[in-house]
Enzyme design. Structure first.
Site, PDB file in Angstrom:
ATOM      1  N   LEU A 216      53.527  78.962  60.613  1.00 13.67           N
ATOM      2  CA  LEU A 216      53.972  78.518  61.551  1.00 13.67           C
ATOM      3  C   LEU A 216      53.096  79.188  62.952  1.00 13.67           C
ATOM      4  O   LEU A 216      53.539  80.378  62.945  1.00 13.67           O
ATOM      5  CB  LEU A 216      55.149  78.125  61.960  1.00 13.67           C
ATOM      6  CG  LEU A 216      56.033  77.505  60.585  1.00 13.67           C
ATOM      7  CD1 LEU A 216      57.483  77.115  61.302  1.00 13.67           C
ATOM      8  CD2 LEU A 216      55.590  76.170  60.828  1.00 13.67           C
TER       9      LEU A 216
ATOM     10  N   GLY B 262      51.943  75.740  68.274  1.00 13.41           N
ATOM     11  CA  GLY B 262      52.212  74.708  68.222  1.00 13.41           C
ATOM     12  C   GLY B 262      52.484  73.434  67.284  1.00 13.41           C
ATOM     13  O   GLY B 262      53.552  72.810  67.693  1.00 13.41           O
ATOM     14  N   HIS B 263      53.777  74.780  66.029  1.00 17.10           N
ATOM     15  CA  HIS B 263      54.126  73.556  65.217  1.00 17.10           C
ATOM     16  C   HIS B 263      55.136  74.293  66.093  1.00 17.10           C
ATOM     17  O   HIS B 263      57.049  72.811  65.859  1.00 17.10           O
ATOM     18  CB  HIS B 263      54.715  74.731  64.069  1.00 17.10           C
ATOM     19  CG  HIS B 263      53.524  74.391  62.934  1.00 17.10           C
ATOM     20  ND1 HIS B 263      52.645  75.860  62.884  1.00 17.10           N
ATOM     21  CD2 HIS B 263      53.091  73.676  62.247  1.00 17.10           C
ATOM     22  CE1 HIS B 263      51.770  75.377  62.047  1.00 17.10           C
ATOM     23  NE2 HIS B 263      51.746  73.893  61.696  1.00 17.10           N
TER      24      HIS B 263
ATOM     25  N   GLY C 198      51.033  66.776  65.068  1.00 14.35           N
ATOM     26  CA  GLY C 198      49.895  67.616  66.150  1.00 14.35           C
ATOM     27  C   GLY C 198      48.225  66.710  65.708  1.00 14.35           C
ATOM     28  O   GLY C 198      48.536  65.607  64.779  1.00 14.35           O
TER      29      GLY C 198
ATOM     30  N   ASP D 175      45.289  67.686  63.746  1.00 14.59           N
ATOM     31  CA  ASP D 175      44.413  66.340  62.577  1.00 14.59           C
ATOM     32  C   ASP D 175      44.995  64.758  62.652  1.00 14.59           C
ATOM     33  O   ASP D 175      45.918  64.660  62.432  1.00 14.59           O
ATOM     34  CB  ASP D 175      45.576  66.655  61.676  1.00 14.59           C
ATOM     35  CG  ASP D 175      45.426  68.138  60.892  1.00 14.59           C
ATOM     36  OD1 ASP D 175      44.020  68.453  60.455  1.00 14.59           O
ATOM     37  OD2 ASP D 175      46.576  68.996  61.447  1.00 14.59           O
TER      38      ASP D 175
ATOM     39  N   GLN E 214      44.136  62.523  60.257  1.00 14.43           N
ATOM     40  CA  GLN E 214      45.661  62.532  59.343  1.00 14.43           C
ATOM     41  C   GLN E 214      46.597  62.085  59.848  1.00 14.43           C
ATOM     42  O   GLN E 214      47.877  60.746  59.566  1.00 14.43           O
ATOM     43  CB  GLN E 214      46.033  63.946  59.289  1.00 14.43           C
ATOM     44  CG  GLN E 214      47.406  63.796  58.548  1.00 14.43           C
ATOM     45  CD  GLN E 214      47.984  65.257  58.146  1.00 14.43           C
ATOM     46  OE1 GLN E 214      47.342  65.929  57.072  1.00 14.43           O
ATOM     47  NE2 GLN E 214      48.824  66.369  58.924  1.00 14.43           N
TER      48      GLN E 214
ATOM     49  N   MET F 226      44.771  76.101  67.972  1.00 15.91           N
ATOM     50  CA  MET F 226      45.937  76.591  66.931  1.00 15.91           C
ATOM     51  C   MET F 226      45.856  75.864  65.898  1.00 15.91           C
ATOM     52  O   MET F 226      46.163  74.755  65.707  1.00 15.91           O
ATOM     53  CB  MET F 226      47.351  76.309  67.633  1.00 15.91           C
ATOM     54  CG  MET F 226      47.278  77.369  68.792  1.00 15.91           C
ATOM     55  SD  MET F 226      48.719  77.851  69.588  1.00 15.91           S
ATOM     56  CE  MET F 226      48.814  78.766  70.943  1.00 15.91           C
ATOM     57  N   SER F 227      45.344  76.866  64.875  1.00 20.63           N
ATOM     58  CA  SER F 227      45.440  76.264  63.116  1.00 20.63           C
ATOM     59  C   SER F 227      46.344  77.778  62.441  1.00 20.63           C
ATOM     60  O   SER F 227      45.794  78.868  63.448  1.00 20.63           O
ATOM     61  CB  SER F 227      44.473  76.735  62.705  1.00 20.63           C
ATOM     62  OG  SER F 227      44.525  76.432  61.731  1.00 20.63           O
TER      63      SER F 227
END
Length: 282
Positions: A33, A36-37, A149, A152, A155, A186-187
């Site tokens: 995490l 962003g999460h 988010g 993606d 998705q 962010m990833s």
């Protein structure tokens, strides 16, 4: 903070929430995490009576077994991060056995062609894996609202289509892309970048922002050719694809129409690490 690992436990809690007519917000994640999460979790906390976060690295959405094996798994750090914003979040951490019950294969879905655009061209079967795990999580958690988010974005559109086609009683909420101070989206994969790659990676968003400006006066085809040229001169980042697509169908365009919304999508390799990003164009 309550942590659950099997379906029976979490289902019992969910049923109790439903009996009290409490709304449930859900944030599905693959762990590792970041801010962003946490922004998704905070939005869920602000708009629901109860919030559940799942942490599950889903094997069926990985095309590359090495990528699956190297995907960061940081469950203790993840729980500490969640506790830093709220002790009321419930965490669901199922095993592959719990989620797939001994048959680790994907269900096949028809997402009306959305699954064959962009990521679908380079990651065969990826969205069957995504659809399989998200549908199962929705059936277990029974959320009123689920948060994803926009990094993606493809998705996100596919999950909205999943909910529509299967009449799942879930409101899917798209949330803005969270970025590092240098613009990099962010990833969880960012933790694997070398110092040189981290220094160069903001070039992705910088290019997207310029492409958005160019799109105001130039054709989609000319903008795409310009982007390709920028990456030809970059020796750290390798462009996999750049698409300008219509938002609803995700189909790549060559010419633009006045009444349609468009978005630019990009996938780039920094060594063996694959980074994606996108930007709204109008």
């Amino acid at each position: 903070m309550k942590i659950f690992s099997n379906k029976e436990q979490i289902s019992e809690v969910v049923d109790a929430f439903k009996a009290q007519q409490l709304t449930i917000g859900f944030v599905p994640t693959m762990g590792a995490l970041h801010k962003g999460h946490l922004a998704l979790v905070e939005k869920a906390l602000a708009n629901n009576n109860r919030v559940i976060v799942s942490v599950f690295v889903n094997p069926t959405q990985f095309n590359n077994i090495e990528d699956l094996e190297k995907y960061p798994r940081t469950i203790e750090q993840d729980i500490a991060l969640l506790e830093s914003i709220s002790n009321d979040v419930l965490v669901f951490v199922p095993s592959v056995e719990v989620m797939y019950e001994g048959d680790t294969t994907s269900q096949h879905f028809d997402f009306d062609g959305l699954e064959y655009e962009m990521e679908g061209k380079f990651r065969q079967g990826h969205f069957n894996g995504v659809g399989t795990v998200v549908k199962r999580l929705f059936e277990i958690v029974k959320p009123d609202n689920a948060y994803f988010g926009e990094k993606d974005f493809q998705q996100l559109q596919i999950i909205k289509r999943l909910v529509s086609k299967y009449n799942l009683p879930v409101n899917v909420v798209g949330c803005k892309i969270h970025r590092e101070s240098n613009g990099l989206a962010m990833s969880s994969r960012n933790t694997r970048l070398t110092d040189l790659q981290k220094k160069e990676a903001p070039f992705i968003y910088k290019t997207l922002k310029t492409a958005k400006i160019l799109f105001g006066t130039k054709s989609a085809d000319k903008v795409s050719k310009w982007v390709v040229k920028q990456f030809e001169n970059n020796h750290v980042l390798k462009l996999e694809y750049f698409n300008i697509s219509e938002v609803d169908s995700l189909k790549e365009i060559k010419r633009k129409s006045k009444n349609k919304k468009y978005r630019a999508f990009i996938a780039v390799y920094a060594g063996e690490i694959r980074l994606i990003d996108n930007i709204a164009l109008n």
